[in-house]
Design an enzyme around this catalytic site. Structure first.
Site, PDB file in Angstrom:
ATOM      1  N   LYS A  42       0.861  -1.170   0.000  1.00  0.00           N
ATOM      2  CA  LYS A  42       0.000   0.000   0.000  1.00  0.00           C
ATOM      3  C   LYS A  42       0.908   1.234   0.000  1.00  0.00           C
ATOM      4  CE  LYS A  42      -2.052   2.692   3.667  1.00  0.00           C
ATOM      5  NZ  LYS A  42      -1.569   3.814   2.914  1.00  0.00           N
ATOM      6  N   GLU A  77      -0.781 -10.168  -5.738  1.00  0.00           N
ATOM      7  CA  GLU A  77      -1.682  -9.011  -5.731  1.00  0.00           C
ATOM      8  C   GLU A  77      -2.959  -9.323  -4.971  1.00  0.00           C
ATOM      9  OE1 GLU A  77      -1.870  -5.990  -6.247  1.00  0.00           O
ATOM     10  OE2 GLU A  77      -1.066  -5.305  -8.162  1.00  0.00           O
ATOM     11  N   ASP A  78      -3.531  -8.304  -4.383  1.00  0.00           N
ATOM     12  CA  ASP A  78      -4.797  -8.487  -3.681  1.00  0.00           C
ATOM     13  C   ASP A  78      -5.954  -8.644  -4.668  1.00  0.00           C
ATOM     14  OD1 ASP A  78      -4.570  -5.829  -4.537  1.00  0.00           O
ATOM     15  OD2 ASP A  78      -4.994  -4.945  -2.570  1.00  0.00           O
ATOM     16  N   ASP A  81      -8.494  -5.319 -11.069  1.00  0.00           N
ATOM     17  CA  ASP A  81      -9.710  -4.655 -11.487  1.00  0.00           C
ATOM     18  C   ASP A  81      -9.542  -4.295 -12.966  1.00  0.00           C
ATOM     19  OD1 ASP A  81     -12.211  -3.311 -10.948  1.00  0.00           O
ATOM     20  OD2 ASP A  81     -11.124  -1.432 -10.827  1.00  0.00           O
ATOM     21  N   PHE A 130     -17.257  -2.960  -5.734  1.00  0.00           N
ATOM     22  CA  PHE A 130     -16.102  -2.561  -4.946  1.00  0.00           C
ATOM     23  C   PHE A 130     -16.156  -3.370  -3.658  1.00  0.00           C
ATOM     24  CE2 PHE A 130     -13.295  -0.096  -2.299  1.00  0.00           C
ATOM     25  CZ  PHE A 130     -12.311   0.273  -3.195  1.00  0.00           C
ATOM     26  N   ARG A 143      -9.885  -2.814   6.232  1.00  0.00           N
ATOM     27  CA  ARG A 143      -8.801  -3.744   5.912  1.00  0.00           C
ATOM     28  C   ARG A 143      -8.780  -4.936   6.858  1.00  0.00           C
ATOM     29  NH1 ARG A 143      -5.013  -1.682   2.531  1.00  0.00           N
ATOM     30  NH2 ARG A 143      -4.602   0.537   2.696  1.00  0.00           N
TER      31      ARG A 143
HETATM   32  P1  IMP Z   1      -6.515  -1.838 -11.187  1.00  0.00           P
HETATM   33  O1  IMP Z   1      -5.295  -1.088 -11.605  1.00  0.00           O
HETATM   34  O2  IMP Z   1      -7.773  -1.150 -11.638  1.00  0.00           O
HETATM   35  O3  IMP Z   1      -6.511  -3.299 -11.586  1.00  0.00           O
HETATM   36  O4  IMP Z   1      -6.617  -1.750  -9.616  1.00  0.00           O
HETATM   37  C1  IMP Z   1      -5.628  -2.289  -8.839  1.00  0.00           C
HETATM   38  C2  IMP Z   1      -5.658  -1.818  -7.405  1.00  0.00           C
HETATM   39  O5  IMP Z   1      -6.828  -1.041  -7.102  1.00  0.00           O
HETATM   40  C3  IMP Z   1      -5.714  -3.004  -6.474  1.00  0.00           C
HETATM   41  O6  IMP Z   1      -4.426  -3.497  -6.186  1.00  0.00           O
HETATM   42  C4  IMP Z   1      -6.399  -2.407  -5.273  1.00  0.00           C
HETATM   43  O7  IMP Z   1      -5.463  -1.785  -4.439  1.00  0.00           O
HETATM   44  C5  IMP Z   1      -7.338  -1.378  -5.837  1.00  0.00           C
HETATM   45  N1  IMP Z   1      -8.709  -1.929  -6.009  1.00  0.00           N
HETATM   46  C6  IMP Z   1      -9.323  -2.301  -7.158  1.00  0.00           C
HETATM   47  N2  IMP Z   1     -10.551  -2.768  -6.933  1.00  0.00           N
HETATM   48  C7  IMP Z   1     -10.728  -2.718  -5.600  1.00  0.00           C
HETATM   49  C8  IMP Z   1     -11.818  -3.107  -4.737  1.00  0.00           C
HETATM   50  O8  IMP Z   1     -12.883  -3.596  -5.145  1.00  0.00           O
HETATM   51  N3  IMP Z   1     -11.612  -2.902  -3.407  1.00  0.00           N
HETATM   52  C9  IMP Z   1     -10.455  -2.367  -2.907  1.00  0.00           C
HETATM   53  N4  IMP Z   1      -9.420  -2.003  -3.663  1.00  0.00           N
HETATM   54  C10 IMP Z   1      -9.554  -2.180  -5.006  1.00  0.00           C
HETATM   55 MG    MG Z   2      -4.694  -1.330  -2.708  1.00  0.00          MG
END
Ligand code: IMP
Ligand code: MG
Length: 153
Positions: A42, A77-78, A81, A130, A143
């Site tokens: 983070k 990765e968590d 998206d 989300f 968290r």
């Molecule tokens: P991306 O670049 O759109 O794939 O988003 C990646 C990052 O956005 C993830 O590693 C999360 O930190 C955050 N993120 C995306 N979707 C969610 C969600 O539904 N809940 C919380 N964090 C999210």
């Molecule tokens: Mg994050």
């Protein structure tokens, strides 16, 4: 925004994490040097700010602290998206010349994908909501939850 229904129970998460861990141990057994698990802290990447929509612009705020050249690397990765963050980081790490580079992710929102990413180990596919909990936050909240919940407007 408020906490909504539970999407994935703490038990289901624990079970799946254990399965994936076994799979990873099996796949990498016998490698010469220890596997490097690379997690995105983070604060090391920014694209969200205080919101639920990615800005689409990814900024690297803190780089790798270890030399990954010639090593087996697994990015953990968590959630994926849009895929913008992960594909940016994947390419970035690839340029450091690892022996192998794979991706492990707990949650996948396939429907939202803008940039494709090669996932090798996946916990769960989830619908386009989300979500928070199990390390995922909304503006630093939730968290600490042991299950994954939907966040409601
Ligand atoms: P991306 O670049 O759109 O794939 O988003 C990646 C990052 O956005 C993830 O590693 C999360 O930190 C955050 N993120 C995306 N979707 C969610 C969600 O539904 N809940 C919380 N964090 C999210
Ligand atoms: Mg994050």
């Amino acid at each position: 925004m408020k906490l909504g229904q539970e999407l994935i129970s703490a038990d289901a998460i624990q079970r799946r994490v254990r399965e994936i861990a076994q799979e990873i141990s099996r796949d990498y057994q016998g490698i010469e040097r220890a596997l490097i698990l690379l997690s995105v802290l983070k604060g090391s990447v920014s694209s969200y700010g205080a919101g639920t929509q990615s800005s689409g612009h990814v900024q690297l705020l803190k780089d790798l602290t270890m030399d990954v050249a010639g090593r087996d690397v697994l990015m953990v990765e968590d959630i994926i998206d849009t895929g913008l963050t992960t594909s940016f980081l994947f390419d970035h790490v690839q340029r450091h010349g690892p022996k192998s580079l794979k991706l492990c992710v707990l949650l996948n929102k396939e429907e939202r994908r803008i940039t494709p990413v090669p996932i090798t180990y996946k916990g769960f596919d989830i619908p386009n909501h989300f979500v928070v909990g199990y390390g995922l936050d909304y503006d630093e909240l939730y968290r600490n939850l042991t299950a994954v919940h939907i966040l409601e407007p």
